[in-house]
Design a protein around this motif. Structure first.
Motif, short mmCIF file in Angstrom:
data_model
loop_
_atom_site.label_atom_id
_atom_site.label_comp_id
_atom_site.label_asym_id
_atom_site.label_seq_id
_atom_site.Cartn_x
_atom_site.Cartn_y
_atom_site.Cartn_z
N SER A 71 -11.93 43.71 3.49
CA SER A 71 -12.15 42.37 4.02
C SER A 71 -11.87 41.36 2.93
N CYS A 72 -11.68 40.13 3.36
CA CYS A 72 -11.51 39.04 2.41
C CYS A 72 -12.12 37.79 3.04
N MET A 73 -12.86 37.03 2.22
CA MET A 73 -13.51 35.82 2.71
C MET A 73 -12.78 34.60 2.13
N TYR A 74 -12.49 33.66 3.00
CA TYR A 74 -11.83 32.41 2.63
C TYR A 74 -12.78 31.27 2.95
N PHE A 75 -12.64 30.15 2.23
CA PHE A 75 -13.54 29.03 2.45
C PHE A 75 -12.79 27.72 2.58
N SER A 76 -13.47 26.75 3.17
CA SER A 76 -12.96 25.39 3.25
C SER A 76 -14.13 24.45 3.01
N GLN A 77 -13.97 23.54 2.06
CA GLN A 77 -15.03 22.57 1.75
C GLN A 77 -15.05 21.48 2.82
N ALA A 78 -16.19 21.30 3.43
CA ALA A 78 -16.32 20.33 4.53
C ALA A 78 -16.01 18.90 4.09
N SER A 79 -16.20 18.61 2.81
CA SER A 79 -15.92 17.25 2.32
C SER A 79 -14.44 16.90 2.39
N THR A 80 -13.57 17.88 2.57
CA THR A 80 -12.13 17.64 2.64
C THR A 80 -11.61 17.50 4.06
N TRP A 81 -12.48 17.70 5.06
CA TRP A 81 -12.04 17.69 6.45
C TRP A 81 -11.78 16.28 6.96
N MET A 135 -9.78 31.84 -1.69
CA MET A 135 -10.53 33.07 -1.47
C MET A 135 -11.89 32.93 -2.15
N LEU A 136 -12.94 33.31 -1.44
CA LEU A 136 -14.27 33.24 -2.03
C LEU A 136 -14.48 34.47 -2.91
N ASN A 137 -14.66 34.22 -4.20
CA ASN A 137 -14.96 35.27 -5.17
C ASN A 137 -15.94 34.67 -6.17
N VAL A 138 -16.30 35.42 -7.20
CA VAL A 138 -17.29 34.94 -8.15
C VAL A 138 -16.82 33.64 -8.80
#
Length: 182
Positions: free
Chosen positions: A131-141, A160-163
């Motif tokens: 699996s791989c987790m991706y993110f989007s910062q809501a402040s950029t929407w 990609m969400l990682n450490v």
């Protein structure tokens, strides 16, 4: 006596709930390795599944928080070459993207194979999550249209969400907190 291979009691959880649990486990492993605490809100009224909290010292502030809405998908039509698409209901979108939020927010989408038998592979030496987790910062929407019932968010495959990306999100959260105190 015959050797019987145990069969998992699949079907006790709906696949959507299995995906929700897997996304929580995925982000939990990343947060643990980053030294970031996970807070579990008692209700999901504000579109927040969990809050990540750091107690690190940042310039001008100690600690940082990030509210996260978790999703999980195996749907091929949501997976594009450069991004993952996820449609958020209007109220969740508005609450997460609100520029006056106390804590910054993000959408995190875990992408898994279609076959749940392929989600995990475990040996004595490792636990492999396919699996791989991706993110989007809501402040950029972008703002949602007045008549829209939902809006699609794009999580870039480069996000990609990682450490390391989680620690950067926490630093940005602390920086935003300092700016709000000014």
């Amino acid at each position: 006596m015959t050797d019987v291979t145990p069969v998992a009691p699949r079907g006790t959880l709906a696949e959507t709930e299995m995906k929700a649990q897997l996304s929580l486990a995925h982000i939990s492993m990343i947060a643990a390795n980053a030294g970031v605490e996970i807070l579990d809100p008692r209700v999901d009224y504000n579109g927040v599944d969990l809050t990540l909290r750091s107690y690190a010292k940042y310039p001008g502030v100690t600690g940082a928080e990030l509210d996260v809405q978790l999703k999980c998908t195996s749907q091929q039509e949501l997976q594009h070459t450069k991004h993952i698409s996820w449609s958020l209901e209007r109220q969740s979108y508005i609450k997460l993207a609100d520029p006056e939020r106390y804590s910054p927010a993000a959408l995190a989408v875990l992408v898994v194979p279609d076959d749940y038998d392929q989600w995990l592979d475990q040996t004595e030496e490792r636990l492999l999550a396919r699996s791989c987790m991706y993110f989007s910062q809501a402040s950029t929407w972008e703002p949602i249209d007045d008549d829209a019932r939902s809006k699609t968010v794009r999580c870039l495959r480069t996000d990609m969400l990682n450490v390391s990306s989680l620690l950067e999100l926490m630093r940005l959260s602390a920086e935003a907190k300092v700016m709000s105190f000014s």
